[in-house]
Design a protein around this motif. Structure first.
Motif, PDB file in Angstrom:
ATOM      1  N   GLY A  69       8.685  10.638  -4.502  1.00 27.94           N
ATOM      2  CA  GLY A  69       8.920  11.454  -5.691  1.00 27.94           C
ATOM      3  C   GLY A  69       8.896  12.933  -5.373  1.00 27.94           C
ATOM      4  N   ILE A  70       8.865  13.732  -6.428  1.00 26.13           N
ATOM      5  CA  ILE A  70       8.874  15.181  -6.268  1.00 26.13           C
ATOM      6  C   ILE A  70       7.567  15.656  -5.645  1.00 26.13           C
ATOM      7  CG2 ILE A  70       9.007  17.371  -7.525  1.00 26.13           C
ATOM      8  CD1 ILE A  70      10.787  16.028  -9.542  1.00 26.13           C
ATOM      9  N   GLY A  71       6.450  14.996  -5.967  1.00 26.02           N
ATOM     10  CA  GLY A  71       5.166  15.403  -5.417  1.00 26.02           C
ATOM     11  C   GLY A  71       5.123  15.298  -3.904  1.00 26.02           C
ATOM     12  N   SER A  72       5.569  14.174  -3.364  1.00 29.85           N
ATOM     13  CA  SER A  72       5.582  14.023  -1.906  1.00 29.85           C
ATOM     14  C   SER A  72       6.577  14.979  -1.260  1.00 29.85           C
ATOM     15  CB  SER A  72       5.928  12.582  -1.537  1.00 29.85           C
ATOM     16  OG  SER A  72       7.187  12.198  -2.079  1.00 29.85           O
ATOM     17  N   LEU A  73       7.668  15.267  -1.949  1.00 28.02           N
ATOM     18  CA  LEU A  73       8.621  16.261  -1.441  1.00 28.02           C
ATOM     19  C   LEU A  73       7.968  17.630  -1.361  1.00 28.02           C
ATOM     20  CD1 LEU A  73      11.520  17.130  -0.654  1.00 28.02           C
ATOM     21  CD2 LEU A  73      11.982  17.427  -3.095  1.00 28.02           C
ATOM     22  N   GLY A  74       7.179  17.984  -2.375  1.00 28.84           N
ATOM     23  CA  GLY A  74       6.492  19.272  -2.367  1.00 28.84           C
ATOM     24  C   GLY A  74       5.464  19.370  -1.253  1.00 28.84           C
ATOM     25  N   MET A  75       4.701  18.299  -1.015  1.00 35.80           N
ATOM     26  CA  MET A  75       3.718  18.329   0.058  1.00 35.80           C
ATOM     27  C   MET A  75       4.391  18.443   1.423  1.00 35.80           C
ATOM     28  SD  MET A  75       0.819  18.419  -1.324  1.00 35.80           S
ATOM     29  CE  MET A  75      -0.120  18.209   0.187  1.00 35.80           C
ATOM     30  N   THR A  76       5.528  17.765   1.586  1.00 35.67           N
ATOM     31  CA  THR A  76       6.279  17.897   2.840  1.00 35.67           C
ATOM     32  C   THR A  76       6.769  19.330   3.024  1.00 35.67           C
ATOM     33  OG1 THR A  76       6.992  15.593   2.662  1.00 35.67           O
ATOM     34  CG2 THR A  76       8.226  17.011   4.157  1.00 35.67           C
ATOM     35  N   ALA A  77       7.198  19.957   1.935  1.00 37.34           N
ATOM     36  CA  ALA A  77       7.661  21.345   2.006  1.00 37.34           C
ATOM     37  C   ALA A  77       6.513  22.294   2.340  1.00 37.34           C
ATOM     38  CB  ALA A  77       8.307  21.745   0.681  1.00 37.34           C
ATOM     39  N   SER A  95       0.797  -1.225   0.000  1.00 42.56           N
ATOM     40  CA  SER A  95       0.000   0.000   0.000  1.00 42.56           C
ATOM     41  C   SER A  95       0.827   1.271   0.000  1.00 42.56           C
ATOM     42  CB  SER A  95      -0.925   0.017   1.227  1.00 42.56           C
ATOM     43  OG  SER A  95      -0.153  -0.028   2.423  1.00 42.56           O
ATOM     44  N   MET A  96       2.062   1.223   0.482  1.00 48.01           N
ATOM     45  CA  MET A  96       2.827   2.462   0.633  1.00 48.01           C
ATOM     46  C   MET A  96       4.280   2.217   0.282  1.00 48.01           C
ATOM     47  SD  MET A  96       1.197   3.801   4.236  1.00 48.01           S
ATOM     48  CE  MET A  96       1.795   5.476   4.015  1.00 48.01           C
ATOM     49  N   GLY A  97       4.959   3.317  -0.093  1.00 47.66           N
ATOM     50  CA  GLY A  97       6.378   3.255  -0.364  1.00 47.66           C
ATOM     51  C   GLY A  97       6.692   2.784  -1.775  1.00 47.66           C
ATOM     52  N   MET A  98       7.999   2.683  -2.030  1.00 52.87           N
ATOM     53  CA  MET A  98       8.469   2.261  -3.347  1.00 52.87           C
ATOM     54  C   MET A  98       9.200   0.929  -3.289  1.00 52.87           C
ATOM     55  SD  MET A  98      10.885   4.484  -5.908  1.00 52.87           S
ATOM     56  CE  MET A  98      11.426   3.852  -7.495  1.00 52.87           C
ATOM     57  N   ARG A  99       9.710   0.588  -2.113  1.00 52.41           N
ATOM     58  CA  ARG A  99      10.439  -0.662  -1.938  1.00 52.41           C
ATOM     59  C   ARG A  99      10.104  -1.263  -0.581  1.00 52.41           C
ATOM     60  NH1 ARG A  99      14.674  -1.538  -5.523  1.00 52.41           N
ATOM     61  NH2 ARG A  99      15.305   0.255  -6.783  1.00 52.41           N
ATOM     62  N   THR A 100      10.247  -2.578  -0.496  1.00 56.36           N
ATOM     63  CA  THR A 100      10.168  -3.270   0.780  1.00 56.36           C
ATOM     64  C   THR A 100      11.559  -3.296   1.405  1.00 56.36           C
ATOM     65  OG1 THR A 100       8.375  -4.656  -0.055  1.00 56.36           O
ATOM     66  CG2 THR A 100       9.502  -5.415   1.924  1.00 56.36           C
ATOM     67  N   ILE A 101      11.611  -3.029   2.685  1.00 56.77           N
ATOM     68  CA  ILE A 101      12.906  -2.978   3.372  1.00 56.77           C
ATOM     69  C   ILE A 101      13.605  -4.335   3.253  1.00 56.77           C
ATOM     70  CG2 ILE A 101      14.048  -2.645   5.593  1.00 56.77           C
ATOM     71  CD1 ILE A 101      11.792  -0.795   6.389  1.00 56.77           C
ATOM     72  N   GLY A 102      14.826  -4.301   2.755  1.00 55.34           N
ATOM     73  CA  GLY A 102      15.609  -5.520   2.601  1.00 55.34           C
ATOM     74  C   GLY A 102      15.501  -6.172   1.246  1.00 55.34           C
ATOM     75  N   LYS A 103      14.614  -5.657   0.374  1.00 60.46           N
ATOM     76  CA  LYS A 103      14.455  -6.210  -0.961  1.00 60.46           C
ATOM     77  C   LYS A 103      14.907  -5.190  -1.998  1.00 60.46           C
ATOM     78  CE  LYS A 103      10.599  -9.329   0.076  1.00 60.46           C
ATOM     79  NZ  LYS A 103       9.221  -9.723  -0.303  1.00 60.46           N
ATOM     80  N   GLU A 104      15.681  -5.626  -2.973  1.00 61.87           N
ATOM     81  CA  GLU A 104      16.191  -4.738  -4.017  1.00 61.87           C
ATOM     82  C   GLU A 104      15.799  -5.211  -5.410  1.00 61.87           C
ATOM     83  OE1 GLU A 104      17.663  -1.941  -3.471  1.00 61.87           O
ATOM     84  OE2 GLU A 104      17.808  -2.156  -1.291  1.00 61.87           O
ATOM     85  N   SER A 105      14.825  -6.076  -5.526  1.00 60.87           N
ATOM     86  CA  SER A 105      14.452  -6.625  -6.819  1.00 60.87           C
ATOM     87  C   SER A 105      13.563  -5.655  -7.588  1.00 60.87           C
ATOM     88  CB  SER A 105      13.716  -7.958  -6.634  1.00 60.87           C
ATOM     89  OG  SER A 105      12.497  -7.766  -5.930  1.00 60.87           O
ATOM     90  N   VAL A 121       0.980  16.176 -13.761  1.00 61.21           N
ATOM     91  CA  VAL A 121       1.826  16.618 -12.646  1.00 61.21           C
ATOM     92  C   VAL A 121       0.984  16.790 -11.382  1.00 61.21           C
ATOM     93  CG1 VAL A 121       3.260  18.502 -11.806  1.00 61.21           C
ATOM     94  CG2 VAL A 121       3.533  17.683 -14.138  1.00 61.21           C
ATOM     95  N   THR A 122      -0.192  17.403 -11.526  1.00 60.13           N
ATOM     96  CA  THR A 122      -1.072  17.578 -10.367  1.00 60.13           C
ATOM     97  C   THR A 122      -1.502  16.235  -9.793  1.00 60.13           C
ATOM     98  OG1 THR A 122      -1.899  19.624 -11.357  1.00 60.13           O
ATOM     99  CG2 THR A 122      -3.169  18.692  -9.559  1.00 60.13           C
ATOM    100  N   GLY A 123      -1.864  15.312 -10.679  1.00 61.93           N
ATOM    101  CA  GLY A 123      -2.241  13.989 -10.212  1.00 61.93           C
ATOM    102  C   GLY A 123      -1.098  13.254  -9.551  1.00 61.93           C
ATOM    103  N   ALA A 124       0.120  13.482 -10.037  1.00 65.40           N
ATOM    104  CA  ALA A 124       1.280  12.826  -9.427  1.00 65.40           C
ATOM    105  C   ALA A 124       1.486  13.315  -7.994  1.00 65.40           C
ATOM    106  CB  ALA A 124       2.529  13.092 -10.262  1.00 65.40           C
ATOM    107  N   ILE A 125       1.223  14.592  -7.735  1.00 69.51           N
ATOM    108  CA  ILE A 125       1.369  15.117  -6.375  1.00 69.51           C
ATOM    109  C   ILE A 125       0.388  14.427  -5.433  1.00 69.51           C
ATOM    110  CG2 ILE A 125       1.110  17.178  -4.952  1.00 69.51           C
ATOM    111  CD1 ILE A 125       2.070  18.821  -7.312  1.00 69.51           C
ATOM    112  N   VAL A 126      -0.865  14.307  -5.873  1.00 63.92           N
ATOM    113  CA  VAL A 126      -1.882  13.657  -5.040  1.00 63.92           C
ATOM    114  C   VAL A 126      -1.557  12.176  -4.855  1.00 63.92           C
ATOM    115  CG1 VAL A 126      -4.329  13.081  -4.871  1.00 63.92           C
ATOM    116  CG2 VAL A 126      -3.637  15.305  -5.780  1.00 63.92           C
ATOM    117  N   THR A 127      -1.205  11.505  -5.943  1.00 56.49           N
ATOM    118  CA  THR A 127      -0.944  10.070  -5.876  1.00 56.49           C
ATOM    119  C   THR A 127       0.272   9.754  -5.016  1.00 56.49           C
ATOM    120  OG1 THR A 127      -1.866   9.853  -8.109  1.00 56.49           O
ATOM    121  CG2 THR A 127      -0.582   8.015  -7.269  1.00 56.49           C
ATOM    122  N   GLU A 128       1.334  10.500  -5.202  1.00 59.80           N
ATOM    123  CA  GLU A 128       2.539  10.251  -4.413  1.00 59.80           C
ATOM    124  C   GLU A 128       2.303  10.509  -2.934  1.00 59.80           C
ATOM    125  OE1 GLU A 128       5.831  11.363  -7.881  1.00 59.80           O
ATOM    126  OE2 GLU A 128       5.724  12.518  -6.020  1.00 59.80           O
TER     127      GLU A 128
END
Length: 316
Positions: free
Chosen positions: A266-274, A164-174, A252-259
């Motif tokens: 990604g850049i969208g989540s970075l912008g929301m954090t900012a 549901s969240m994130g880009m990778r599972t901790i400990g997995k690099e596949s 781009v707008t949808g990417a901000i919401v989705t991220e």
């Protein structure tokens, strides 16, 4: 073609200037004070004013703007007020994640929209057309954040099929792990413009099927499938190139919401954090960087359109 590209690039200069001014004014008009990020309870007023002076916030607004735009032209977008890292480095660090998500969403949306739009247009007023239209209306009406939460609840919480969240599972690099994490955000982002593309391709298919060249192909004994995918498809896809350029802003707008919903790094989540942390240099940097990417995307769409259609001639 070279003159066309040069002319379009020159047209982006006043556009970027206007975007930078508007963004700077909105950030300055926003509530809050960036100096508060550095203030501690025991800090004296003289120390606070020294911080304000070091940040250049004691200068007039127009002076601050020219100093900022001067640094931007030299490739320096400033430093974050939260982690004190260069803004440009943070954007470039997260750019591959956003580019991969947006590229996958575009590919998925176009690959699904073309057959669905052609199928609906070729079977006008039949059950196939009504079904595709219903799906398109649903896709246009559903907010992206609601669809993201719905898919997350269904496929992650209830069925446990996808993370549901994130880009990778901790400990997995596949690579398969990254793909599994990207299925839900890519699907949500693709749905944002898939419905629009389907409706557009459907209407174009209906209008093209009324043209004389279609009747001539029928007279020569061509099948409906051959006419649809060999002749009609060429005319339908040309305007889709321009539609891709025009939909970059929504993408781009949808990417901000989705991220933000899926915690995609990604850049969208970075912008929301900012935005939540009132990190003004990061907000300005992301806005300016996104504007440049949008303008270049529209330019690329115009160039591809002129290359794909030999009837278009660029003039002085």
């Amino acid at each position: 073609m070279r003159q066309f590209i040069i002319r379009r690039l020159l047209q982006t200069v006043p556009m970027l200037l206007f975007v930078s001014i508007a963004c700077f004014i909105m950030v300055k008009a926003a509530p809050g004070d960036p100096v508060l990020s550095f203030v501690t309870p025991n800090m004296h007023a003289e120390d606070i004013e020294r911080i304000r002076h070091n940040l250049g916030l004691d200068k007039p607004a127009y002076v601050q703007y020219f100093l900022w735009i001067k640094e931007c032209l030299s490739g320096n977008l400033g430093y974050s007020l939260i982690n004190h890292k260069p803004v440009l480095d943070q954007i470039l660090e997260r750019l591959p994640a956003t580019a991969g998500l947006m590229g996958s969403a575009i590919a998925l949306g176009v690959l699904l929209a073309i057959p669905l739009g052609l199928l609906a247009g070729a079977n006008r007023s039949r059950w196939v057309d009504k079904g595709v239209n219903l799906l398109a209306y649903i896709g246009i009406s559903i907010p992206l954040f609601w669809l993201a939460i719905l898919l997350m609840y269904l496929f992650s919480i209830k069925l446990h099929w996808l993370p549901s969240m994130g880009m990778r599972t901790i400990g997995k690099e596949s690579a398969w792990d990254v793909i599994k994490h990207g299925i839900l955000p890519c699907t949500v982002l693709a749905m944002g413009f898939l419905a629009v593309y389907v409706r557009y391709i459907r209407s174009s298919t209906i209008s093209q099927l009324k043209e004389d060249y279609v009747q001539i192909q029928y007279a020569f004994g061509s099948s409906k499938k051959t006419i649809l995918f060999r002749h009609v498809l060429k005319h339908v896809l040309l305007p889709v190139i321009s539609l891709l350029g025009m939909s970059m802003g929504d993408l781009v707008t949808g990417a901000i919401v989705t991220e933000t919903v899926f915690s995609w790094p990604g850049i969208g989540s970075l912008g929301m954090t900012a935005v939540r942390g009132m990190d003004y240099p990061v907000i300005l940097g992301i806005t300016l960087f996104s504007s440049v990417m949008l303008i270049l995307g529209n330019l690329a769409a115009d160039i591809l359109y002129s290359l794909a259609d030999p009837r278009i001639k660029t003039t002085r």
